[in-house]
Motif scaffolding. Structure first.
Motif, PDB file in Angstrom:
ATOM      1  N   MET A 107     -39.219  56.649  18.163  1.00 25.78           N
ATOM      2  CA  MET A 107     -39.258  57.579  17.031  1.00 25.78           C
ATOM      3  C   MET A 107     -38.180  57.235  16.011  1.00 25.78           C
ATOM      4  N   SER A 108     -36.994  56.868  16.468  1.00 26.16           N
ATOM      5  CA  SER A 108     -35.922  56.472  15.566  1.00 26.16           C
ATOM      6  C   SER A 108     -36.322  55.225  14.772  1.00 26.16           C
ATOM      7  N   ALA A 109     -36.960  54.267  15.444  1.00 24.67           N
ATOM      8  CA  ALA A 109     -37.411  53.054  14.756  1.00 24.67           C
ATOM      9  C   ALA A 109     -38.487  53.383  13.728  1.00 24.67           C
ATOM     10  N   LEU A 110     -39.403  54.288  14.072  1.00 24.35           N
ATOM     11  CA  LEU A 110     -40.438  54.689  13.117  1.00 24.35           C
ATOM     12  C   LEU A 110     -39.837  55.390  11.902  1.00 24.35           C
ATOM     13  N   ILE A 111     -38.841  56.230  12.148  1.00 25.56           N
ATOM     14  CA  ILE A 111     -38.186  56.928  11.039  1.00 25.56           C
ATOM     15  C   ILE A 111     -37.438  55.938  10.158  1.00 25.56           C
ATOM     16  N   SER A 112     -36.774  54.957  10.761  1.00 20.23           N
ATOM     17  CA  SER A 112     -36.092  53.918   9.983  1.00 20.23           C
ATOM     18  C   SER A 112     -37.089  53.129   9.142  1.00 20.23           C
ATOM     19  N   LEU A 113     -38.236  52.818   9.728  1.00 21.06           N
ATOM     20  CA  LEU A 113     -39.282  52.109   8.998  1.00 21.06           C
ATOM     21  C   LEU A 113     -39.768  52.948   7.823  1.00 21.06           C
ATOM     22  N   ARG A 114     -39.998  54.233   8.075  1.00 20.71           N
ATOM     23  CA  ARG A 114     -40.430  55.126   7.000  1.00 20.71           C
ATOM     24  C   ARG A 114     -39.398  55.179   5.882  1.00 20.71           C
ATOM     25  N   ASP A 115     -38.114  55.275   6.246  1.00 21.48           N
ATOM     26  CA  ASP A 115     -37.061  55.357   5.243  1.00 21.48           C
ATOM     27  C   ASP A 115     -36.947  54.065   4.429  1.00 21.48           C
ATOM     28  N   GLU A 116     -37.074  52.919   5.105  1.00 23.97           N
ATOM     29  CA  GLU A 116     -37.031  51.648   4.389  1.00 23.97           C
ATOM     30  C   GLU A 116     -38.225  51.518   3.449  1.00 23.97           C
ATOM     31  N   ALA A 117     -39.378  51.949   3.914  1.00 23.20           N
ATOM     32  CA  ALA A 117     -40.569  51.901   3.066  1.00 23.20           C
ATOM     33  C   ALA A 117     -40.373  52.787   1.831  1.00 23.20           C
ATOM     34  N   ARG A 118     -39.812  53.958   2.014  1.00 28.17           N
ATOM     35  CA  ARG A 118     -39.573  54.865   0.874  1.00 28.17           C
ATOM     36  C   ARG A 118     -38.650  54.237  -0.161  1.00 28.17           C
ATOM     37  N   ARG A 119     -37.644  53.483   0.319  1.00 23.54           N
ATOM     38  CA  ARG A 119     -36.752  52.807  -0.629  1.00 23.54           C
ATOM     39  C   ARG A 119     -37.522  51.845  -1.523  1.00 23.54           C
ATOM     40  N   HIS A 120     -38.668  51.386  -1.031  1.00 26.46           N
ATOM     41  CA  HIS A 120     -39.500  50.457  -1.793  1.00 26.46           C
ATOM     42  C   HIS A 120     -40.728  51.156  -2.375  1.00 26.46           C
ATOM     43  N   HIS A 121     -40.677  52.483  -2.412  1.00 25.33           N
ATOM     44  CA  HIS A 121     -41.747  53.306  -2.983  1.00 25.33           C
ATOM     45  C   HIS A 121     -43.063  53.164  -2.233  1.00 25.33           C
ATOM     46  N   VAL A 122     -42.975  52.996  -0.919  1.00 29.97           N
ATOM     47  CA  VAL A 122     -44.147  52.982  -0.047  1.00 29.97           C
ATOM     48  C   VAL A 122     -44.016  54.195   0.861  1.00 29.97           C
ATOM     49  N   ILE A 123     -45.039  54.995   0.937  1.00 31.26           N
ATOM     50  CA  ILE A 123     -44.980  56.223   1.729  1.00 31.26           C
ATOM     51  C   ILE A 123     -45.657  55.998   3.077  1.00 31.26           C
ATOM     52  N   ILE A 124     -44.927  56.262   4.148  1.00 33.20           N
ATOM     53  CA  ILE A 124     -45.467  56.244   5.509  1.00 33.20           C
ATOM     54  C   ILE A 124     -45.162  57.612   6.093  1.00 33.20           C
ATOM     55  N   ASP A 125     -46.192  58.303   6.526  1.00 38.66           N
ATOM     56  CA  ASP A 125     -46.015  59.648   7.054  1.00 38.66           C
ATOM     57  C   ASP A 125     -45.795  59.569   8.563  1.00 38.66           C
ATOM     58  N   VAL A 126     -44.597  59.916   9.014  1.00 36.55           N
ATOM     59  CA  VAL A 126     -44.268  59.935  10.436  1.00 36.55           C
ATOM     60  C   VAL A 126     -43.777  61.327  10.776  1.00 36.55           C
ATOM     61  N   GLU A 127     -44.520  62.004  11.622  1.00 35.54           N
ATOM     62  CA  GLU A 127     -44.122  63.337  12.052  1.00 35.54           C
ATOM     63  C   GLU A 127     -43.094  63.221  13.166  1.00 35.54           C
ATOM     64  N   PRO A 128     -42.061  64.040  13.165  1.00 37.36           N
ATOM     65  CA  PRO A 128     -41.102  64.037  14.269  1.00 37.36           C
ATOM     66  C   PRO A 128     -41.800  64.394  15.576  1.00 37.36           C
ATOM     67  N   LEU A 129     -41.362  63.767  16.641  1.00 39.10           N
ATOM     68  CA  LEU A 129     -41.945  64.006  17.950  1.00 39.10           C
ATOM     69  C   LEU A 129     -41.275  65.230  18.570  1.00 39.10           C
ATOM     70  N   ASP A 130     -42.095  66.199  18.962  1.00 37.62           N
ATOM     71  CA  ASP A 130     -41.571  67.397  19.614  1.00 37.62           C
ATOM     72  C   ASP A 130     -41.587  67.163  21.122  1.00 37.62           C
ATOM     73  N   LEU A 131     -40.409  66.893  21.696  1.00 37.52           N
ATOM     74  CA  LEU A 131     -40.320  66.655  23.123  1.00 37.52           C
ATOM     75  C   LEU A 131     -40.109  67.934  23.913  1.00 37.52           C
ATOM     76  N   GLY A 132     -39.980  69.042  23.215  1.00 38.49           N
ATOM     77  CA  GLY A 132     -39.767  70.318  23.899  1.00 38.49           C
ATOM     78  C   GLY A 132     -38.332  70.416  24.403  1.00 38.49           C
ATOM     79  N   ASP A 133     -37.998  71.578  24.888  1.00 38.46           N
ATOM     80  CA  ASP A 133     -36.628  71.824  25.362  1.00 38.46           C
ATOM     81  C   ASP A 133     -36.537  71.903  26.869  1.00 38.46           C
ATOM     82  N   ASP A 134     -37.660  71.838  27.559  1.00 38.23           N
ATOM     83  CA  ASP A 134     -37.589  71.986  29.024  1.00 38.23           C
ATOM     84  C   ASP A 134     -37.206  70.654  29.653  1.00 38.23           C
ATOM     85  N   GLU A 135     -36.123  70.651  30.373  1.00 40.20           N
ATOM     86  CA  GLU A 135     -35.560  69.458  31.002  1.00 40.20           C
ATOM     87  C   GLU A 135     -35.862  69.393  32.497  1.00 40.20           C
ATOM     88  N   GLY A 136     -36.737  70.147  32.993  1.00 39.00           N
ATOM     89  CA  GLY A 136     -36.911  70.144  34.427  1.00 39.00           C
ATOM     90  C   GLY A 136     -38.284  70.026  34.827  1.00 39.00           C
TER      91      GLY A 136
END
Length: 136
Positions: A107-136
């Motif tokens: 997800m971090s790599a996808l967000i970095s890719l999206r941000d780099e694309a935006r710097r070049h005026h290319v839009i990539i829609d990446v939704e944040p991944l909801d991993l939930g809060d339950d750890e057990g």
């Protein structure tokens, strides 16, 4: 091919039918052949702007997600064949933690890719991944 031909090296480029028609349309509009259009645009134009977005980080993250997925598959196979009592709970917890970490890196790599694309005026829609809060 004539011995006196100035341009005697060929470069092949594969395009889709739509891209081919677009090149033909632009060449007709300019009154030149497609080969002249491509050559002029790529060699003689200083207006050419090529944006290269590096996918190496995304590829590394994908490989890690894949590796962890293989590990989880092996664990699931072992659990199905030997039952839960035949498997080390700490090993299972560790494998799940590694999978979660790999997913977060992806997800971090996808967000970095999206941000780099935006710097070049290319839009990539990446939704944040909801991993939930339950750890057990």
């Amino acid at each position: 091919m004539s011995e006196s031909r100035v341009r005697n090296k060929q470069i092949k480029v594969y395009v889709t039918e739509r891209e081919r028609e677009e090149l033909r349309r632009k060449a007709r509009k300019c009154g030149i052949r497609v080969s002249d259009l491509v050559r002029d645009a790529l060699i003689y134009s200083d207006d050419l702007n090529i944006v290269v977005i590096d996918f190496k980080r995304l590829h590394r993250a994908w490989l890690e997600v894949h590796r962890q997925g293989v590990n989880l598959n092996q664990i699931a196979h072992a659990l199905n064949s030997r039952g839960a009592e035949g498997y080390d709970r700490r090993a299972l917890d560790r494998a799940l933690e590694l999978q979660r970490d790999a997913t977060l890196r992806m997800m971090s790599a996808l967000i970095s890719l999206r941000d780099e694309a935006r710097r070049h005026h290319v839009i990539i829609d990446v939704e944040p991944l909801d991993l939930g809060d339950d750890e057990g």
